[in-house]
Design an enzyme around this catalytic site. Structure first.
Site, short mmCIF file in Angstrom:
data_model
loop_
_atom_site.label_atom_id
_atom_site.label_comp_id
_atom_site.label_asym_id
_atom_site.label_seq_id
_atom_site.Cartn_x
_atom_site.Cartn_y
_atom_site.Cartn_z
N LYS A 13 0.84 -1.21 0.00
CA LYS A 13 0.00 0.00 0.00
C LYS A 13 0.88 1.26 0.00
O LYS A 13 0.69 2.16 -0.82
CB LYS A 13 -0.95 0.00 1.22
CG LYS A 13 -1.87 -1.23 1.28
CD LYS A 13 -2.80 -1.20 2.47
CE LYS A 13 -2.12 -1.28 3.82
NZ LYS A 13 -1.40 -2.53 4.07
N ARG A 88 -10.15 0.43 9.04
CA ARG A 88 -9.59 -0.89 9.30
C ARG A 88 -10.63 -1.82 9.92
O ARG A 88 -10.33 -2.97 10.21
CB ARG A 88 -8.45 -0.74 10.28
CG ARG A 88 -7.10 -1.02 9.66
CD ARG A 88 -6.04 -0.82 10.71
NE ARG A 88 -4.83 -1.48 10.38
CZ ARG A 88 -3.85 -0.94 9.67
NH1 ARG A 88 -3.98 0.28 9.18
NH2 ARG A 88 -2.77 -1.61 9.43
N ARG A 127 11.67 -5.77 4.76
CA ARG A 127 11.36 -4.33 4.64
C ARG A 127 12.30 -3.50 5.51
O ARG A 127 12.59 -3.84 6.64
CB ARG A 127 9.92 -4.04 5.06
CG ARG A 127 9.68 -2.52 5.14
CD ARG A 127 8.26 -2.13 5.16
NE ARG A 127 7.53 -2.70 6.28
CZ ARG A 127 6.20 -2.57 6.42
NH1 ARG A 127 5.51 -1.93 5.51
NH2 ARG A 127 5.60 -3.12 7.43
N ARG A 160 11.03 -1.91 11.10
CA ARG A 160 9.96 -1.50 12.00
C ARG A 160 9.81 -2.52 13.12
O ARG A 160 9.87 -3.72 12.87
CB ARG A 160 8.64 -1.40 11.21
CG ARG A 160 8.44 -0.04 10.59
CD ARG A 160 7.28 0.06 9.65
NE ARG A 160 6.03 -0.58 10.05
CZ ARG A 160 4.91 -0.53 9.32
NH1 ARG A 160 4.89 0.14 8.18
NH2 ARG A 160 3.82 -1.13 9.72
N ARG A 171 -0.75 -9.14 13.32
CA ARG A 171 -1.30 -8.15 12.37
C ARG A 171 -2.11 -8.85 11.28
O ARG A 171 -3.17 -8.37 10.87
CB ARG A 171 -0.17 -7.32 11.76
CG ARG A 171 0.45 -6.35 12.76
CD ARG A 171 1.79 -5.83 12.30
NE ARG A 171 1.72 -5.07 11.07
CZ ARG A 171 2.76 -4.87 10.26
NH1 ARG A 171 3.95 -5.38 10.56
NH2 ARG A 171 2.62 -4.15 9.18
P1 AP5 Z 1 4.78 -1.65 1.89
O1 AP5 Z 1 4.44 -0.81 0.73
O2 AP5 Z 1 5.53 -1.03 3.01
O3 AP5 Z 1 3.50 -2.42 2.44
P2 AP5 Z 1 2.18 -1.87 3.16
O4 AP5 Z 1 1.02 -2.55 2.53
O5 AP5 Z 1 2.18 -0.38 3.19
O6 AP5 Z 1 2.43 -2.51 4.59
P3 AP5 Z 1 2.28 -1.95 6.08
O7 AP5 Z 1 2.95 -2.98 6.94
O8 AP5 Z 1 2.77 -0.55 6.21
O9 AP5 Z 1 0.75 -1.99 6.26
P4 AP5 Z 1 -0.04 -2.08 7.55
O10 AP5 Z 1 -1.43 -1.80 7.08
O11 AP5 Z 1 0.14 -3.34 8.30
O12 AP5 Z 1 0.63 -0.98 8.50
P5 AP5 Z 1 0.30 0.53 8.81
O13 AP5 Z 1 1.56 1.28 8.66
O14 AP5 Z 1 -0.92 1.00 8.07
O15 AP5 Z 1 5.61 -2.92 1.33
C1 AP5 Z 1 6.13 -3.89 2.22
C2 AP5 Z 1 7.52 -4.33 1.72
O16 AP5 Z 1 7.38 -5.02 0.49
C3 AP5 Z 1 8.49 -3.18 1.47
O17 AP5 Z 1 9.78 -3.62 1.83
C4 AP5 Z 1 8.42 -2.95 -0.05
O18 AP5 Z 1 9.63 -2.44 -0.59
C5 AP5 Z 1 8.14 -4.37 -0.55
N1 AP5 Z 1 7.30 -4.41 -1.74
C6 AP5 Z 1 6.19 -3.68 -1.99
N2 AP5 Z 1 5.65 -4.03 -3.17
C7 AP5 Z 1 6.43 -5.04 -3.66
C8 AP5 Z 1 6.38 -5.83 -4.83
N3 AP5 Z 1 5.42 -5.68 -5.76
N4 AP5 Z 1 7.34 -6.78 -5.02
C9 AP5 Z 1 8.31 -6.96 -4.10
N5 AP5 Z 1 8.43 -6.22 -2.96
C10 AP5 Z 1 7.48 -5.28 -2.74
O19 AP5 Z 1 -0.14 0.45 10.35
C11 AP5 Z 1 0.79 0.10 11.35
C12 AP5 Z 1 0.08 -0.01 12.69
O20 AP5 Z 1 -0.53 1.24 13.05
C13 AP5 Z 1 -1.08 -1.02 12.74
O21 AP5 Z 1 -0.63 -2.35 12.96
C14 AP5 Z 1 -1.89 -0.48 13.91
O22 AP5 Z 1 -1.29 -0.81 15.14
C15 AP5 Z 1 -1.79 1.03 13.70
N6 AP5 Z 1 -2.86 1.59 12.86
C16 AP5 Z 1 -2.72 2.15 11.61
N7 AP5 Z 1 -3.91 2.52 11.14
C17 AP5 Z 1 -4.83 2.18 12.07
C18 AP5 Z 1 -6.25 2.27 12.13
N8 AP5 Z 1 -6.97 2.78 11.10
N9 AP5 Z 1 -6.87 1.80 13.25
C19 AP5 Z 1 -6.17 1.29 14.30
N10 AP5 Z 1 -4.81 1.16 14.29
C20 AP5 Z 1 -4.16 1.59 13.18
#
Ligand code: AP5
Length: 222
Positions: A13, A88, A127, A160, A171
């Site tokens: 994402k 979420r 990552r 992270r 997660r």
């Molecule tokens: P990346 O693009 O970083 O993946 P992502 O989908 O953004 O993953 P996240 O882990 O950031 O998502 P998440 O939803 O779990 O965490 P968030 O930060 O929102 O890609 C991942 C890796 O793969 C990278 O190394 C990239 O280079 C590689 N990659 C990407 N595409 C690729 C491809 N096509 N081929 C190969 N490699 C590739 O949330 C974190 C925490 O915050 C949550 O766990 C929760 O505690 C809290 N939080 C956030 N939002 C809320 C909410 N709305 N409500 C409650 N808690 C919340």
């Protein structure tokens, strides 16, 4: 354009949002990035969220509602946004509906990135994220030009805390239980676009563009 990106942790994402936000001409609003910034700045919200985020659990809905409402009211988000990480769960989806109803404008698209668990684990274990600007990298599939340093701002790259194996499992479980039901919720509304997140970053980008419609993206980027 008002767009939500939905998908399991590590689906890409944040990676895809970097290009999409430029194409769409809207800000990328990542609730995960906002929480990590609050945690590193040790704000009141950050101190509340620290333990929750590091354990891979969900920050309470009322805290998230406040953060998102305030961010969507900022002048740069009035004309549209690319929302990543929110909603979420169903309560958060209803909160978002309420915020948008107040503006008389609903969501245009919900882009659902789908990926198998084995590839999610491979992506998250490799990552690395910039501690300054949050840009995502991967040790093999998206390495920085200079080891350990961000291409965008020169910041330090780090793993992270919530990318540890046991936290990733939590997660993923939460995603299946709480977030996956939103796929049907938005499908029934006719705004959901399923996008296969396997393959290279460029391949996924192409699928996202196709899902949104080339003409519309071209128009928005001019
Ligand atoms: P990346 O693009 O970083 O993946 P992502 O989908 O953004 O993953 P996240 O882990 O950031 O998502 P998440 O939803 O779990 O965490 P968030 O930060 O929102 O890609 C991942 C890796 O793969 C990278 O190394 C990239 O280079 C590689 N990659 C990407 N595409 C690729 C491809 N096509 N081929 C190969 N490699 C590739 O949330 C974190 C925490 O915050 C949550 O766990 C929760 O505690 C809290 N939080 C956030 N939002 C809320 C909410 N709305 N409500 C409650 N808690 C919340």
């Amino acid at each position: 354009m008002r767009v939500v990106l939905i998908g399991p942790p590590g689906a890409g994402k944040g990676t895809q949002a970097a290009a999409l936000r430029i194409r769409l001409g809207v800000p990328h609003i990542s609730t995960g990035d906002m929480l990590r910034e609050a945690i590193s700045a040790r704000t009141v919200v950050g101190e509340k969220a620290r333990g929750i985020v590091e354990a891979g659990r969900l920050v309470p809905d009322d805290v998230m509602a406040e953060i998102v409402r305030e961010r969507l009211e900022a002048p740069d988000a009035v004309g549209g946004f690319l929302l990543d990480g929110y909603p979420r769960n169903l309560d958060q989806a209803q909160t978002l509906d309420g915020i948008l109803e107040g503006r008389g404008k609903g969501l245009d698209h919900v882009l659902h990135l789908a990926l198998e668990d084995s590839e999610i684990i491979r992506r998250l274990s490799g990552r690395r994220t910039c501690e300054s600007c949050n840009a995502p990298y991967h040790v093999t599939s998206a390495p920085p030009r200079m080891a350990g340093r961000c291409d965008v701002c020169g910041g330090r790259l780090a793993q992270r805390p919530d990318d540890k194996e046991e936290v990733v499992a939590e997660r993923l479980k939460l995603f299946r239980e709480r977030t996956q039901p939103l796929v049907d919720f938005y499908r029934k509304r006719g705004v959901l676009r399923d996008v296969d997140a396997t393959g290279s970053i460029t391949q996924v980008q192409g699928r996202l563009e196709a899902a949104l419609g080339e003409a519309r993206i071209g128009g928005a980027s001019r």
